[in-house]
Write a protein that holds these residues in place. Structure first.
Motif, mmCIF file in Angstrom:
data_model
loop_
_atom_site.group_PDB
_atom_site.id
_atom_site.type_symbol
_atom_site.label_atom_id
_atom_site.label_comp_id
_atom_site.label_asym_id
_atom_site.label_seq_id
_atom_site.Cartn_x
_atom_site.Cartn_y
_atom_site.Cartn_z
ATOM 1 N N GLY A 293 0.815 -1.209 0.000
ATOM 2 C CA GLY A 293 0.000 0.000 0.000
ATOM 3 C C GLY A 293 0.848 1.258 0.000
ATOM 4 O O GLY A 293 2.043 1.233 -0.331
ATOM 5 N N ILE A 294 0.215 2.360 0.398
ATOM 6 C CA ILE A 294 0.903 3.653 0.394
ATOM 7 C C ILE A 294 2.046 3.639 1.412
ATOM 8 O O ILE A 294 3.118 4.196 1.166
ATOM 9 C CB ILE A 294 -0.102 4.781 0.728
ATOM 10 C CG1 ILE A 294 -1.164 4.830 -0.365
ATOM 11 C CG2 ILE A 294 0.595 6.112 0.859
ATOM 12 C CD1 ILE A 294 -2.306 5.762 -0.046
ATOM 13 N N PHE A 296 3.924 1.177 2.348
ATOM 14 C CA PHE A 296 5.097 0.482 1.806
ATOM 15 C C PHE A 296 5.815 1.360 0.789
ATOM 16 O O PHE A 296 7.054 1.474 0.811
ATOM 17 C CB PHE A 296 4.661 -0.835 1.156
ATOM 18 C CG PHE A 296 5.773 -1.530 0.431
ATOM 19 C CD1 PHE A 296 6.718 -2.256 1.123
ATOM 20 C CD2 PHE A 296 5.887 -1.443 -0.956
ATOM 21 C CE1 PHE A 296 7.769 -2.871 0.460
ATOM 22 C CE2 PHE A 296 6.923 -2.061 -1.623
ATOM 23 C CZ PHE A 296 7.857 -2.789 -0.911
ATOM 24 N N ALA A 297 5.043 1.975 -0.103
ATOM 25 C CA ALA A 297 5.657 2.832 -1.126
ATOM 26 C C ALA A 297 6.419 3.991 -0.475
ATOM 27 O O ALA A 297 7.547 4.325 -0.876
ATOM 28 C CB ALA A 297 4.575 3.372 -2.062
ATOM 29 N N GLY A 298 5.824 4.579 0.556
ATOM 30 C CA GLY A 298 6.481 5.681 1.251
ATOM 31 C C GLY A 298 7.767 5.245 1.921
ATOM 32 O O GLY A 298 8.796 5.943 1.849
ATOM 33 N N LEU A 299 7.722 4.088 2.556
ATOM 34 C CA LEU A 299 8.920 3.594 3.257
ATOM 35 C C LEU A 299 10.047 3.297 2.271
ATOM 36 O O LEU A 299 11.215 3.653 2.504
ATOM 37 C CB LEU A 299 8.570 2.327 4.044
ATOM 38 C CG LEU A 299 7.772 2.529 5.322
ATOM 39 C CD1 LEU A 299 7.193 1.212 5.810
ATOM 40 C CD2 LEU A 299 8.663 3.136 6.407
ATOM 41 N N ALA A 300 9.685 2.617 1.185
ATOM 42 C CA ALA A 300 10.707 2.272 0.188
ATOM 43 C C ALA A 300 11.318 3.543 -0.411
ATOM 44 O O ALA A 300 12.554 3.646 -0.554
ATOM 45 C CB ALA A 300 10.086 1.407 -0.904
ATOM 46 N N SER A 301 10.476 4.509 -0.738
ATOM 47 C CA SER A 301 10.994 5.760 -1.321
ATOM 48 C C SER A 301 11.872 6.492 -0.310
ATOM 49 O O SER A 301 12.950 7.004 -0.661
ATOM 50 C CB SER A 301 9.843 6.683 -1.725
ATOM 51 O OG SER A 301 8.907 5.969 -2.442
ATOM 52 N N ILE B 84 13.597 -5.521 4.101
ATOM 53 C CA ILE B 84 12.815 -6.702 4.527
ATOM 54 C C ILE B 84 11.728 -6.265 5.502
ATOM 55 O O ILE B 84 10.585 -6.734 5.437
ATOM 56 C CB ILE B 84 13.725 -7.763 5.177
ATOM 57 C CG1 ILE B 84 14.837 -8.158 4.213
ATOM 58 C CG2 ILE B 84 12.918 -9.010 5.533
ATOM 59 C CD1 ILE B 84 15.832 -9.122 4.790
ATOM 60 N N ALA B 85 12.096 -5.341 6.405
ATOM 61 C CA ALA B 85 11.094 -4.851 7.370
ATOM 62 C C ALA B 85 9.928 -4.192 6.640
ATOM 63 O O ALA B 85 8.774 -4.333 7.056
ATOM 64 C CB ALA B 85 11.739 -3.876 8.337
ATOM 65 N N ALA B 86 10.233 -3.491 5.550
ATOM 66 C CA ALA B 86 9.147 -2.863 4.787
ATOM 67 C C ALA B 86 8.213 -3.913 4.196
ATOM 68 O O ALA B 86 7.017 -3.687 4.049
ATOM 69 C CB ALA B 86 9.729 -1.996 3.673
ATOM 70 N N PHE B 87 8.772 -5.095 3.872
ATOM 71 C CA PHE B 87 7.938 -6.165 3.299
ATOM 72 C C PHE B 87 7.169 -6.946 4.362
ATOM 73 O O PHE B 87 6.374 -7.813 4.013
ATOM 74 C CB PHE B 87 8.794 -7.134 2.482
ATOM 75 C CG PHE B 87 9.015 -6.678 1.064
ATOM 76 C CD1 PHE B 87 8.033 -6.854 0.109
ATOM 77 C CD2 PHE B 87 10.182 -6.044 0.700
ATOM 78 C CE1 PHE B 87 8.219 -6.416 -1.184
ATOM 79 C CE2 PHE B 87 10.382 -5.599 -0.597
ATOM 80 C CZ PHE B 87 9.393 -5.782 -1.551
ATOM 81 N N THR B 88 7.396 -6.659 5.639
ATOM 82 C CA THR B 88 6.676 -7.421 6.673
ATOM 83 C C THR B 88 5.215 -6.987 6.779
ATOM 84 O O THR B 88 4.502 -7.499 7.637
ATOM 85 C CB THR B 88 7.347 -7.299 8.055
ATOM 86 O OG1 THR B 88 7.445 -5.914 8.384
ATOM 87 C CG2 THR B 88 8.706 -7.946 8.097
ATOM 88 N N PHE B 89 4.796 -6.038 5.950
ATOM 89 C CA PHE B 89 3.358 -5.743 5.922
ATOM 90 C C PHE B 89 2.581 -6.993 5.516
ATOM 91 O O PHE B 89 1.384 -7.123 5.778
ATOM 92 C CB PHE B 89 3.057 -4.590 4.948
ATOM 93 C CG PHE B 89 3.187 -4.965 3.498
ATOM 94 C CD1 PHE B 89 2.126 -5.527 2.820
ATOM 95 C CD2 PHE B 89 4.381 -4.780 2.830
ATOM 96 C CE1 PHE B 89 2.247 -5.889 1.488
ATOM 97 C CE2 PHE B 89 4.503 -5.141 1.496
ATOM 98 C CZ PHE B 89 3.436 -5.698 0.819
#
Lengths: 499, 198
Positions: A293-294, A296-301, B84-89
């Motif tokens: 979702g948003i 995840f996109a925010g964290l990755a960016s 990896i932490a970001a993918f733990t959603f």
């Protein structure tokens, strides 16, 4: 100078606090299994823990693979004692929290389930006298002896036993908590023999009453049998027992219950609460699929931007040596935020068998709970609250077997009678085919669970009634799970001819 | 100088590769991976393999500066872990947290060996990379060969084998010890700065 005093004193206070917290430890010299160096493998046995080292309270955790039983212990003068159930098996023991002192005591000798040798906890005002009246006999009777005032107030301490024998418990020696533990033990299929005038429920009003008494004779001595769900309570006059051979009478009564009233030894393995080697075939649910979702996109960016910008900025500031620590800091911040994301609840599936007797108001449940792959957190149960469950790990998959006493289930359909390997006059495998095809009052999904139970019990001289169970409301104790009940079946143990 | 600049962007490279893997793997049908805890498990294995493949420290002059490789390794590890932490959603958070100590030990081992080699020469850096690859890859291969040819499992090596760290078993303290020794070796074999040498 003055400015230094305050931080130093804070650090000292913190160190002292840490020392006090870390100082709590298990007194390994005094802690022990309170049984006579025996216990049943795969079950829990009563273990006395002594804690020393200061503090006001500590959590005593009995750990086993996939399980945590937590007991909050108030310390008196920095030390305390608790009686907790400890699993008799590999990788099990006691741990303290905080402090983390952990200990895996040596395993006691295992008493295997047997139709010839009931494993019994004997309570008497005089344990030495009880030992003389009811001596342990290899291959015939295995006993642990305790004083009546030590009677366990938690059924989980009786987990490994087949039976409880209480000598002369008159004069109010048993506390209401003890009577409740007894009722819970019996509702789970256990057997309790009381030699004396005691009546269950006379001092604890919230316990379901036992069934109508039935007079039986063992070695010529009249013994009253009160059905209690899957279990039973026997009562015999203490004076009559003193005149006859107490060992003969008591063993005959215990074997009568253990063998479901049959004169001969039934086939197969006797019932015990240890996990079956072949549990019901319950498929592990697939994990829930989520979409990025948003957040995840925010964290990755944010992560990519931080890792690009931090070295560039620091280089412009003529601080290239700080690029790596700066990047690490940025990544750590994103990592912390990422862990705040809401993950989908882990999925689990359960199948429930309710065990009851002719007294339909008393029952117990055994739940087979299978979680999705990857779930590794242990199932934690508080021993002090109202939660009466006891769990053990399910062999072969991520899951648990959860026993719960004194449940009050309701039947949801017509019963089927199992006798002599037949169910409602059909060979049990034909009956299973009908269940699978939806031609009975059972749901087709019950076929697997029924098949598992019938394979173990149908050809063993058992008489029982099988009923479809009625699913209860959502269990709040599993609120952290996305739990689906696959099937629920009731088993009403009946006595075979000869009662 | 250019090498030092490129080195500063290594955490970005690690994060980018991990992110690409996480986004692409569920779309490869033959892998049968979905956006759930299974993907996190796959990323944990990739995280263990990345330092062997991508970590390139630059030889530093002076003992104090030799520790730059350690902070660079820590930054790369944190960047990978953040992805990896970001993918733990999608689940698998417990497994992610549970494997942090053993993952750190594994990274310490691999980055320590490669950094030590880098202090000696580029050739030694690649030799050490090969050694790290052998340490990580051979025990699982022995395990499968053992199963295949003699029916014996070598899973007893689990505690000493960082590649199994992603399953959450063991802390691989031995790997951490070797890694620390390798970083210490890198510090002591560092060439002195030009001023000192002169």
């Amino acid at each position: 100078m003055k400015s230094c005093v305050l931080p130093v004193s804070w650090i000292l206070a913190l160190c002292l606090l840490c020392t006090a917290l870390a100082g709590q430890s298990i007194d390994r010299e005094r802690s022990r299994f309170v049984t006579q160096e025996q216990g049943r493998a795969g079950c829990f046995a009563p273990f006395e823990v002594h804690v020393t080292g200061g503090g006001d309270s500590v959590e005593v955790i009995s750990f086993a693979p996939g399980i945590e039983l937590v007991h909050a212990l108030a310390l008196d003068g920095g030390s305390g004692r608790a009686l907790v159930p400890v699993f008799v098996g590999a990788n099990a023991g006691i741990r303290l929290r905080p402090g983390g002192d952990a200990w895996q005591p040596a395993l006691p000798r295992s008493v295997a389930p047997s139709y010839q040798q009931p494993y019994t906890a004997v309570f008497a005002p005089d344990p030495v006298g009880a030992r003389a009246a009811l001596p342990p006999t290899p291959g015939q009777l295995a006993c642990d002896y305790f004083e009546t005032r030590e009677f366990f107030a938690d059924w989980r301490l009786f987990d490994g036993y087949d039976a409880i024998v209480i000598f002369n418990p008159g004069a109010g020696a048993l506390a209401p908590g003890a009577q409740r533990a007894m009722a819970e033990f019996c509702s789970l299929g256990g057997c309790c023999l009381v030699a004396g005038t005691f009546q269950l429920g006379e001092r604890a009003q919230d316990i379901p009453a036992p069934g109508e008494p039935q007079m039986l004779y063992f070695a010529g001595v009249p013994v009253q049998r009160f059905g209690y769900g899957a279990g039973a309570i026997f009562r015999v006059e203490y004076n009559l027992l003193r005149e006859a051979s107490a060992r003969e009478v008591i063993r005959a009564a215990l074997l009568h219950h253990l063998r479901f009233g049959a004169a001969g030894v039934p086939g197969g393995q006797p019932a015990s609460r240890a996990a079956p080697a072949l549990p019901p075939p319950l498929a592990a649910p697939q994990p829930a699929e989520a979409a990025p979702g948003i957040a995840f996109a925010g964290l990755a960016s944010a992560l990519l931007l931080a890792l690009l910008l931090i070295p560039a900025v620091l280089r412009r500031l003529k601080r290239p040596a700080l690029a790596a620590p700066g990047a690490m800091l940025g990544a750590a911040c994103v990592l912390g935020l990422a862990l705040l994301q809401q993950a989908p609840q882990p999925r689990a599936q359960c199948a429930v068998i309710e065990f009851a007797g002719p007294e339909a108001h008393v029952a117990s449940t055994r739940t087979f709970l299978v979680a999705e792959p990857g779930v590794s957190a242990p199932l934690s149960i508080m021993l002090d609250g109202t939660d009466l469950r006891l769990a053990r790990q399910l062999p072969g998959s991520t899951g648990w077997i959860v026993d719960e006493p004194l449940t009050r289930p309701q039947a949801a359909g017509t019963a089927a009678v199992m006798e002599g390997g037949m169910v409602n006059g059909l060979v049990y495998r034909d009956f299973l085919l009908r269940v699978h095809d939806g031609e009975t009052s059972f749901a087709p999904a019950d076929a697997r669970l029924l098949a598992w139970w019938l394979e173990s019990n149908a050809m063993r001289g058992r008489l029982a009634m099988l009923e479809p169970g009625k699913p209860g409301p959502r269990d709040s104790r599993y609120s952290g799970w996305d739990l689906t009940e696959a099937s629920r079946v009731r088993v009403l143990n009946l006595r075979v001819d000869g009662d | 100088m250019r090498a030092h600049t490129a080195q500063a962007y290594q955490p970005f490279l690690f994060a980018l590769v991990m992110l690409a893997c996480g986004l692409l793997l569920p779309h490869i049908d033959t892998l049968n991976l979905r956006l759930d805890s299974g993907l996190v498990r796959a990323l944990l294995y990739i995280e263990l393999a990345l330092p062997v493949l991508l970590f390139v420290p630059v030889a530093q002059r002076g003992r104090a500066q030799a520790l730059q490789a350690l902070s660079l390794a820590a930054a790369c590890w944190a960047a990978s872990a953040a992805v990896i932490a970001a993918f733990t959603f999608a689940g698998g958070r417990e497994q992610f947290l549970q494997t942090r100590p053993s993952s750190a030990m594994s990274w310490l081992l691999v980055c320590g060996l490669i950094s030590w080699g880098a202090q000696l020469s580029a050739t030694w850096r690649e030799r050490m990379r090969l050694l790290a690859l052998v340490l990580l890859a051979l025990p699982p291969l022995w395990h499968y060969f053992g199963l295949e040819y003699s029916g014996k499992s070598l899973l007893a090596l689990r505690e000493y084998t960082p590649v199994w760290a992603a399953t959450g078993g063991g802390f691989s303290w031995l790997a951490g010890g070797i890694g620390c020794a390798a970083f210490a070796g890198a510090m002591f074999t560092a060439r002195p700065p030009r001023a000192e040498a002169a």
